[in-house]
Design a protein around this motif. Structure first.
Motif, short mmCIF file in Angstrom:
data_model
loop_
_atom_site.label_atom_id
_atom_site.label_comp_id
_atom_site.label_asym_id
_atom_site.label_seq_id
_atom_site.Cartn_x
_atom_site.Cartn_y
_atom_site.Cartn_z
N SER A 137 0.71 -0.98 -0.22
CA SER A 137 0.21 -0.16 -0.40
C SER A 137 0.86 1.84 0.27
N PRO A 138 0.68 2.74 -0.53
CA PRO A 138 1.12 3.99 -0.68
C PRO A 138 1.06 4.39 1.08
N ALA A 163 3.60 -1.93 -6.28
CA ALA A 163 2.21 -1.77 -6.43
C ALA A 163 1.99 -0.60 -6.08
N GLU A 203 1.14 3.22 -7.58
CA GLU A 203 -0.36 3.64 -6.34
C GLU A 203 0.27 5.58 -5.56
N ASP A 204 1.70 5.22 -5.66
CA ASP A 204 2.64 6.92 -5.06
C ASP A 204 2.23 7.51 -6.11
N ARG A 245 0.67 7.83 -8.85
CA ARG A 245 -1.26 7.76 -8.95
C ARG A 245 -1.58 8.91 -8.40
N MET A 246 -1.61 8.80 -7.08
CA MET A 246 -2.49 8.75 -5.17
C MET A 246 -1.55 10.87 -6.13
N GLN A 255 -6.75 -3.62 -10.44
CA GLN A 255 -5.99 -1.78 -10.20
C GLN A 255 -4.73 -1.99 -11.50
N TRP A 258 -4.41 2.14 -13.25
CA TRP A 258 -2.69 2.48 -13.87
C TRP A 258 -3.15 2.63 -15.32
#
Length: 347
Positions: A166-167, A231, A235-236, A238-239, A263, A267
């Motif tokens: 997780s980010p 991942a 995700e980092d 993307r956020m 997921q 992306w």
């Protein structure tokens, strides 16, 4: 072990070049342990002497024999005279001078051991489970960079290392991807007994695998559950709405080993990420890429001189990449890896 204990010094002054930073080791600890205790972060990953990430050069002084690096660990292209492994090297003389890279982005990292409650156990594939741990309020905060990992503490203080999937923006929980290993003490035996709300303890953040601030195109390479730290990195991005040229190659055995494809699809839509799954033992109806993932990348990128590569997964894949990619122009400074070495129990 008796030879090491008989020759190690209890305290040594260690100077690092080219920075000139100095620290003092104590109680016969390794150079890496002493550096981390003082907030000086040097490249490292497995801490068992297998992956070679923490290699450095001994300029002066003596270390215990087990701290010397070998061609088998580093590979012929990276091995050099006086090469040592910081996670294994303990001082045999009162002073050491070591040439080593420092990871400035992680300087002053606060390592902590925190209690956490099991929030979810989610099967991702036939042999991978997502374990989500909730960090308890008022008991400390885990501040990490996407790509780092934590140690889960087992009941007798033995450890198992898992990358955070997780980010970092979520400070209340972390997700780990646990692959079941036949006979594995945690992944096969203890995990099957864990229930929601059970209390576990974790230590971190650990490792120096994280996305550098560099404009060059990025190639992510995962093998199996090496998906987890990749991942977190994606995700980092993307956020934080960071756009860059990103390709993601994921090597697995068959289609059933692919998970979280929704997921990955997000992306592709939001980041323009290029996703290339590569199956080594493909299903009969598989129409995508086949073979070894590193060979698929070399087929697409015969010249790797202008990219940076981040790879995580089994040691065999990492070794193949470390051997072949520099032969295709990839600079050693542009290859970052997290080798998922088999767990070694130490008290």
């Amino acid at each position: 072990m008796q030879h090491k204990e008989a020759t190690v010094v209890e305290m040594a002054r260690i100077q690092f070049q080219p920075s000139g930073r100095e620290i003092t080791s104590r109680d016969g600890e390794t150079v890496l342990a002493a550096a981390l205790r003082k907030g000086l972060v040097l490249p490292y990953s497995c801490r068992s002497g297998s992956c070679g990430v923490c290699h450095a050069r001994l300029i002066a002084g003596k270390i215990v024999p087990g701290g010397a690096a070998s061609v088998e660990v580093l590979g012929a292209s990276a091995w050099a005279r006086d090469a040592i492994l910081l996670c294994q090297a303990a001082a045999r003389s009162s002073e050491l001078v070591i040439e080593a890279k420092e990871v400035e982005a992680l300087a002053g990292t606060e390592f902590c051991t925190l209690p956490a409650r099991v929030l979810r156990l989610e099967p991702l594939s036939h042999d991978v489970t997502a374990l989500t741990l909730g960090l308890m309020k008022g008991r400390g905060t885990l501040r990490f960079l996407a790509g780092q990992y934590v140690d889960l503490l087992l009941w007798d203080n033995r450890r198992r290392s898992y990358s955070i999937a997780s980010p970092p923006h979520n400070t209340e929980s972390v997700e780990l991807h646990v692959r079941r290993v036949p006979g594995g003490r945690f992944s096969e035996h203890e995990l099957s007994t864990i229930r929601e709300q059970d209390l576990l303890h974790l230590t971190g953040p650990l490792g120096t695998f994280f996305l550098r601030d560099d404009p060059r195109p990025v190639i992510f390479v995962a093998g199996g559950p090496g998906f987890a730290p990749i991942a977190a990195m994606v995700e980092d991005l993307r956020m934080n709405k960071i756009r860059k040229s990103v390709k993601f190659y994921w090597g697995v055995r068959s289609r059933r080993d692919l998970y979280r494809l929704e997921q990955v699809g997000r992306w592709e839509r939001e980041l323009g990420l290029g996703f290339i799954p590569v199956l080594s033992k493909p299903d009969l109806d598989w129409e995508g890429r086949r073979g070894w993932v590193h060979e698929a990348i070399l087929a697409d990128y015969p010249d790797l001189s202008g990219v940076q590569v981040y790879t995580s997964g089994p040691p065999e894949m990492i070794s193949a990449i470390r051997t072949s990619f520099p032969q295709h122009g990839l600079s050693e400074d542009m290859l970052y890896y997290d080798s998922f070495e088999p767990a070694v129990d130490t008290a």
